[in-house]
Design an enzyme around this catalytic site. Structure first.
Site, PDB file in Angstrom:
ATOM      1  N   ASN A   1      36.235  35.626  43.662  1.00 19.42           N
ATOM      2  CA  ASN A   1      36.944  35.109  44.835  1.00 19.42           C
ATOM      3  C   ASN A   1      36.608  33.624  44.906  1.00 19.42           C
ATOM      4  O   ASN A   1      35.501  33.259  45.289  1.00 19.42           O
ATOM      5  CB  ASN A   1      36.471  35.843  46.096  1.00 19.42           C
ATOM      6  CG  ASN A   1      37.069  35.244  47.360  1.00 19.42           C
ATOM      7  OD1 ASN A   1      37.947  34.377  47.291  1.00 19.42           O
ATOM      8  ND2 ASN A   1      36.595  35.693  48.509  1.00 19.42           N
ATOM      9  N   TRP A   2      37.565  32.809  44.494  1.00 22.07           N
ATOM     10  CA  TRP A   2      37.283  31.365  44.428  1.00 22.07           C
ATOM     11  C   TRP A   2      37.265  30.721  45.815  1.00 22.07           C
ATOM     12  O   TRP A   2      36.881  29.578  45.946  1.00 22.07           O
ATOM     13  CB  TRP A   2      38.335  30.676  43.548  1.00 22.07           C
ATOM     14  CG  TRP A   2      38.225  30.979  42.090  1.00 22.07           C
ATOM     15  CD1 TRP A   2      37.407  31.878  41.479  1.00 22.07           C
ATOM     16  CD2 TRP A   2      38.982  30.346  41.033  1.00 22.07           C
ATOM     17  NE1 TRP A   2      37.604  31.858  40.110  1.00 22.07           N
ATOM     18  CE2 TRP A   2      38.562  30.932  39.825  1.00 22.07           C
ATOM     19  CE3 TRP A   2      39.970  29.362  41.003  1.00 22.07           C
ATOM     20  CZ2 TRP A   2      39.089  30.546  38.587  1.00 22.07           C
ATOM     21  CZ3 TRP A   2      40.502  28.981  39.771  1.00 22.07           C
ATOM     22  CH2 TRP A   2      40.062  29.562  38.574  1.00 22.07           C
ATOM     23  N   LYS A   3      37.728  31.467  46.827  1.00 23.73           N
ATOM     24  CA  LYS A   3      37.804  30.920  48.200  1.00 23.73           C
ATOM     25  C   LYS A   3      38.571  29.591  48.162  1.00 23.73           C
ATOM     26  O   LYS A   3      39.479  29.455  47.363  1.00 23.73           O
ATOM     27  CB  LYS A   3      36.393  30.810  48.799  1.00 23.73           C
ATOM     28  CG  LYS A   3      35.641  32.149  48.683  1.00 23.73           C
ATOM     29  CD  LYS A   3      34.391  32.231  49.498  1.00 23.73           C
ATOM     30  CE  LYS A   3      33.760  33.606  49.324  1.00 23.73           C
ATOM     31  NZ  LYS A   3      32.560  33.809  50.122  1.00 23.73           N
TER      32      LYS A   3
ATOM     33  N   HIS B   1      39.081  40.001  54.036  1.00 22.11           N
ATOM     34  CA  HIS B   1      37.779  39.385  53.757  1.00 22.11           C
ATOM     35  C   HIS B   1      37.124  38.993  55.088  1.00 22.11           C
ATOM     36  O   HIS B   1      37.815  38.597  56.031  1.00 22.11           O
ATOM     37  CB  HIS B   1      37.963  38.153  52.861  1.00 22.11           C
ATOM     38  CG  HIS B   1      36.660  37.639  52.340  1.00 22.11           C
ATOM     39  ND1 HIS B   1      35.854  36.817  53.091  1.00 22.11           N
ATOM     40  CD2 HIS B   1      36.014  37.871  51.175  1.00 22.11           C
ATOM     41  CE1 HIS B   1      34.755  36.560  52.393  1.00 22.11           C
ATOM     42  NE2 HIS B   1      34.819  37.182  51.233  1.00 22.11           N
TER      43      HIS B   1
ATOM     44  N   GLU C   1      35.621  36.440  55.979  1.00 21.62           N
ATOM     45  CA  GLU C   1      35.933  35.073  56.431  1.00 21.62           C
ATOM     46  C   GLU C   1      37.287  35.038  57.130  1.00 21.62           C
ATOM     47  O   GLU C   1      37.499  34.271  58.067  1.00 21.62           O
ATOM     48  CB  GLU C   1      35.892  34.100  55.233  1.00 21.62           C
ATOM     49  CG  GLU C   1      34.453  33.814  54.825  1.00 21.62           C
ATOM     50  CD  GLU C   1      34.252  33.534  53.349  1.00 21.62           C
ATOM     51  OE1 GLU C   1      35.234  33.207  52.650  1.00 21.62           O
ATOM     52  OE2 GLU C   1      33.104  33.654  52.879  1.00 21.62           O
TER      53      GLU C   1
ATOM     54  N   GLU D   1      31.208  44.273  51.450  1.00 17.44           N
ATOM     55  CA  GLU D   1      30.583  42.957  51.513  1.00 17.44           C
ATOM     56  C   GLU D   1      29.821  42.810  52.834  1.00 17.44           C
ATOM     57  O   GLU D   1      30.419  42.488  53.869  1.00 17.44           O
ATOM     58  CB  GLU D   1      31.644  41.860  51.431  1.00 17.44           C
ATOM     59  CG  GLU D   1      32.403  41.841  50.126  1.00 17.44           C
ATOM     60  CD  GLU D   1      32.917  40.441  49.802  1.00 17.44           C
ATOM     61  OE1 GLU D   1      32.670  39.991  48.675  1.00 17.44           O
ATOM     62  OE2 GLU D   1      33.535  39.796  50.660  1.00 17.44           O
TER      63      GLU D   1
ATOM     64  N   GLY E   1      27.304  34.258  50.580  1.00 16.62           N
ATOM     65  CA  GLY E   1      27.028  32.826  50.498  1.00 16.62           C
ATOM     66  C   GLY E   1      25.645  32.443  51.007  1.00 16.62           C
ATOM     67  O   GLY E   1      25.341  31.269  51.192  1.00 16.62           O
TER      68      GLY E   1
ATOM     69  N   SER F   1      26.523  37.386  47.350  1.00 14.83           N
ATOM     70  CA  SER F   1      25.473  36.742  46.541  1.00 14.83           C
ATOM     71  C   SER F   1      25.186  37.485  45.234  1.00 14.83           C
ATOM     72  O   SER F   1      24.055  37.467  44.750  1.00 14.83           O
ATOM     73  CB  SER F   1      24.181  36.551  47.344  1.00 14.83           C
ATOM     74  OG  SER F   1      24.419  35.707  48.453  1.00 14.83           O
TER      75      SER F   1
ATOM     76  N   GLY G   1      31.763  35.432  44.808  1.00 17.16           N
ATOM     77  CA  GLY G   1      32.177  34.129  45.304  1.00 17.16           C
ATOM     78  C   GLY G   1      31.601  33.014  44.442  1.00 17.16           C
ATOM     79  O   GLY G   1      32.109  32.715  43.359  1.00 17.16           O
ATOM     80  N   GLY G   2      30.506  32.431  44.905  1.00 21.84           N
ATOM     81  CA  GLY G   2      29.908  31.255  44.255  1.00 21.84           C
ATOM     82  C   GLY G   2      29.768  31.365  42.741  1.00 21.84           C
ATOM     83  O   GLY G   2      30.148  30.449  42.006  1.00 21.84           O
TER      84      GLY G   2
HETATM   85  P1  13P Z   1      29.194  34.887  47.425  1.00 25.58           P
HETATM   86  O1  13P Z   1      29.167  35.569  46.084  1.00 25.58           O
HETATM   87  O2  13P Z   1      29.342  33.399  47.323  1.00 25.58           O
HETATM   88  O3  13P Z   1      28.072  35.328  48.305  1.00 25.58           O
HETATM   89  O4  13P Z   1      30.539  35.371  48.145  1.00 25.58           O
HETATM   90  C1  13P Z   1      30.817  36.723  48.211  1.00 25.58           C
HETATM   91  C2  13P Z   1      32.191  36.899  48.695  1.00 25.58           C
HETATM   92  O5  13P Z   1      32.495  36.633  49.846  1.00 25.58           O
HETATM   93  C3  13P Z   1      33.203  37.372  47.754  1.00 25.58           C
HETATM   94  O6  13P Z   1      34.378  37.712  48.407  1.00 25.58           O
END
Ligand code: 13P
Length: 255
Positions: free
Chosen positions: A13-15, A98, A100, A170, A176, A216, A237-238
């Site tokens: 997930n590149w956000k 998600h 967010e 999640e 994050g 994470s 994500g990251g």
């Molecule tokens: P991180 O891997 O950066 O914690 O993000 C997880 C996430 O929200 C994937 O959708």
């Protein structure tokens, strides 16, 4: 083991990261670093990056995903993108609900359900996100909350479609933050989600549906998490923004 029968899916997930040219570059780096994957590899990219990434992944094992979809087929919804628009661009997966989007953009369990159904109707696979905040975990309501999120998300979805959906657990407190759920904690909730699917549908659906962990997940902790019986993949994500790290996770998920 049932786990061996399920699709292992590693989705990035590149956000809100990477311009179209940066996105194409990251795909090239990923193609060079990636092992022959024995799992499904998906990148969920910003909507504006979709054409560039669709072009860059041609001939590779990488599949294209989006990060959100509107639930109406068309109409006066300024700024929104429909499921058929995504499908026509070669998108196969879409993240729905998600945390967010729940936190910053007013996403509710009901709109998650509508978006998941719109995705299915257009032939997309929704990656339906559920998970508790730290406060909710501390209140001891994780199980009730996650089970409710799951039940509402699948409301009105037929069994044949449900088994092809993906669920991502999640925990919001792990996103994050560098704070990963322990493999046992993550597996416990993934198992609860699977049991909830079993109650909604039947054992076959519960055994067949892929459930990811996200929060994470990285090159160091992925093997332990992915080895758990009820964790079939990751939503990352990251670490998905770094080709070498994402490749290690793909390798760990390849059976
Ligand atoms: P991180 O891997 O950066 O914690 O993000 C997880 C996430 O929200 C994937 O959708």
């Amino acid at each position: 083991m049932n786990k061996d029968l399920r699709r292992a899916i590693i989705a990035g997930n590149w956000k809100m990261n990477k311009t179209p040219s940066e996105a194409a570059k990251l795909i090239e780096e990923l193609k060079a670093a990636m092992p022959e994957p024995d799992c499904e590899v998906v990148v969920c990219v910003p909507a504006i990056d979709i054409p560039a990434v669709a072009e860059a992944i041609k001939g590779s094992d990488i599949r294209l995903g989006a990060q959100n979809v509107h639930f109406e087929a068309s109409g006066a919804f300024t700024g929104e993108i429909s499921a058929s628009m995504l499908a026509e661009m070669g998108v196969e997966y879409v993240i729905v609900g998600h945390s967010e989007r729940r936190q910053y953009f007013g996403e509710t369990n009901e709109t998650v359900n509508l978006r998941a159904k719109a995705a299915i109707n257009a032939g997309l696979t929704p990656i339906i996100c559920v998970g508790e905040t730290l406060e909710q975990r501390e209140q001891g309501i994780t199980d009730d909350l996650v089970s409710m999120q799951t039940k509402i998300a699948f409301n009105g979805i037929e069994k044949e479609d449900a088994i092809n959906c993906v669920i991502a657990y999640e925990p919001v407190w792990a996103i994050g933050t560098g704070k990963t759920a322990t493999a046992e904690q993550a597996n416990e909730v993934c198992q609860l989600i699977r049991d909830t699917i079993g109650v909604l549908y039947d054992d076959e659906t519960a055994d067949g549906i892929s459930i990811q962990y996200g929060g994470s997940m990285n090159a160091k902790n992925c093997a332990e998490l992915l080895a758990m019986e009820d964790i079939d993949g990751g939503l990352i994500g990251g670490a998905s923004l770094k080709a070498p790290d994402f490749s290690v996770i793909i390798e760990a998920a390849s059976k």
